[in-house]
Scaffold this active site. Sequence first.
Site, PDB file in Angstrom:
ATOM      1  N   ARG A 403       0.824  -1.274  -0.118  1.00  0.00           N
ATOM      2  CA  ARG A 403       0.028   0.095  -0.006  1.00  0.00           C
ATOM      3  C   ARG A 403       0.879   1.086  -0.062  1.00  0.00           C
ATOM      4  O   ARG A 403       1.742   1.232   0.843  1.00  0.00           O
ATOM      5  CB  ARG A 403      -1.061  -0.156   1.245  1.00  0.00           C
ATOM      6  N   HIS A 433       4.748 -10.601   2.134  1.00  0.00           N
ATOM      7  CA  HIS A 433       5.106  -9.607   3.086  1.00  0.00           C
ATOM      8  C   HIS A 433       6.369 -10.045   3.734  1.00  0.00           C
ATOM      9  O   HIS A 433       7.002  -9.531   4.446  1.00  0.00           O
ATOM     10  CB  HIS A 433       3.898  -9.320   4.154  1.00  0.00           C
TER      11      HIS A 433
END
Length: 705
Positions: A403, A433
């Site tokens: 993001r 991640h």
Amino acid sequence: MTQTHPRFFNRELSWLEFNQRVLDEARDDQIPLLERLKFIAITGSNLDEFFMVRVGGLRVLVNRGITTNDPSGMTPLAQLDSISVRAHQMMADQYECFLKELEPQLTAAGLRRVPGQELSERQAKAVEQVFDGEIFSVLTPMAIATCAEFPLLGNQTLSVCVQLAPSSDAPGKPRFAVIPLGKVLPRFLTLSAERGTAYVLLEDVVGRFVERFFPGEVVTGHAAFRITRNADFSLRDDLAPDLLAGMEDILLARKHGECVRLEVAACAGPELVAFLKESLAVEDRDVFFAPGPIDLSTLMQLTDLKGFEQHRYEPWPAQASPQVEPGASMFETLARRDLLLLHPYQSFEPVMRLIEEAAVDPDVLAIKQILYRTSRNSPIVTALARAAQRGKSVTAIVELKARFDEARNIEWARNLEEAGVQVVYGVKGLKTHAKTCIIVRREPQGIQRYVHFGTGNYNEITSRIYSDASLLTSNEELGADAVMFFNAITGYSQPQRYRKLEAAPIGLRTRLLELIEGETKRKLAGQKAAIDVKLNALVDPELIESLYSASQAGVPIRLNIRGVCCLVPGVPGLSENIRVVSVIDRFLEHARVLRFHHGGDNLVFISSADWMQRNIDRRIELLIPVEDVPCKTRLVAALETYFDDNVKARLLNPSGQYTLLKPQGRKKRRRSQELLYEDACQQVKQAEQSRRTTFEPHMAPGANS
């Protein structure tokens, strides 16, 4: 009367309390002045993202008519109402801190903001020259006849709304125009001053000369404002045939997201405010009146001004790891021992050096790396491109869904592809991640794998301000697991059972529950048990319930949760054995570290994952055991240092409030970040002393072969 406590704190309100702890640092007069200014800028930046993502997401739920309660028992609408109350109070506290505490001290220190109407004659002439020569030519006023014609303004860009006197055709109807200030012109214009540095804000300059944009018209009012748009857009990548194009569509959609917050100067007249509210379709709870400069995050620009060194922290330059010889190959170093680095106290340079050496080493066959967030001019990305150009097999998983870094990652992905790197855009339906880099090298004894695991991103800039941990190793089992993990992401293969690692979303939840329940069973059997966990966020209800069960069994649990914590500690019969602290200091606490007593074996892990549903169930994450005895010992010592902090740690109470801890009685002052830095410095001194007292002959080439 017995006080009742909720079983879970609300996630959003807990996050706002985290931002309050950052704001408390800005109010601490023991901290250097420009560092306090930096903290208040961080609170502004944090709130921006909170409204874009968390409030934006709740607005979507409300618009869809969803009334489901969250674990704390609140509906989306109830959360929005509570957020509005708390956020308005926080904004009032921010401006009270800036206007009544920081700004007077900044002025006394020689850094003064001059309002547009208070410019001296000399300053006014200089500003007028800048306005005529630059500002007037760059900015473009936009007349707005009706609210439906309101222009599409960029998210979080500053503008000035101008109210004009009614025309003769409609004598009772005020007219409006908007002047977007854009991002080309500087927000702070430096002025001549008798002492120190003076500056005026761009919006104040525009306000001083606003009539020049509207010759022949009567300006009856003007005010700066800024809008925050919903940025909580996610891609159904299982339905997107082209992920790259799909992410570009997401970036475009954010430009059109609905307004979730309107910040407007407190001087704005009621008609001007009503016009903005109607044009942007916002309610009273979404309007925030600013009695000072809008967008406090831009104050960060002032913290780097030269000449104010006495108002900053004493520099803590990152220390070299004493286990890494300056001239030795990283491959030689890791062949001898595992290496644990605690950033930013220790330099990130060995990680970069390992990858850069691999890029040019003729014996390196392959490099496999996950890139979640990188710096703008990343030397690691450059090294990967160089390796591919030299004919090595290089594969990079570039997470396009990181993001607010999507645009940069799209650019990196294209550049890497052009250099010959195999680029994988993550996994459908999940964010990648995990942080790892695998180097495969041909050596005399056969193929050897060198691996880096981290809790932070491959970003040499943030490694100087984020507190993270790195494990570098040539351990055979960890290397084999890492390759298997990486290949499961890039191929169609099903994740296999790992020997050492655990990964989300397949096995991490189960493993964490097993570790917690293991301590619970030992305690119930009369054995010693303990759990220590350091995370950025604790939200997941199932893991929290498991911790509650462990507490009820008598397991002492210490949690260091930097940000959101939905667990309620210290409640009799539920969580009286759980203690939660949060450390906010000069570096951003970012490392995830876990320790389970495990019958005295001390199982110790680092991880990329916070304990949130999104991390455990919807992301690809890693849990990495630290088994090398020196590395494990050092990591446990670091954990103890955090839990001993009585200067920058705040204790979470059952009420949801945080209390700053202070040394009690004769107990010494212990500031964890300071102690960790001193330890890193001491290690370097000890290594230098050891080298001075040890004779190490130069060996002839090949003498050890």
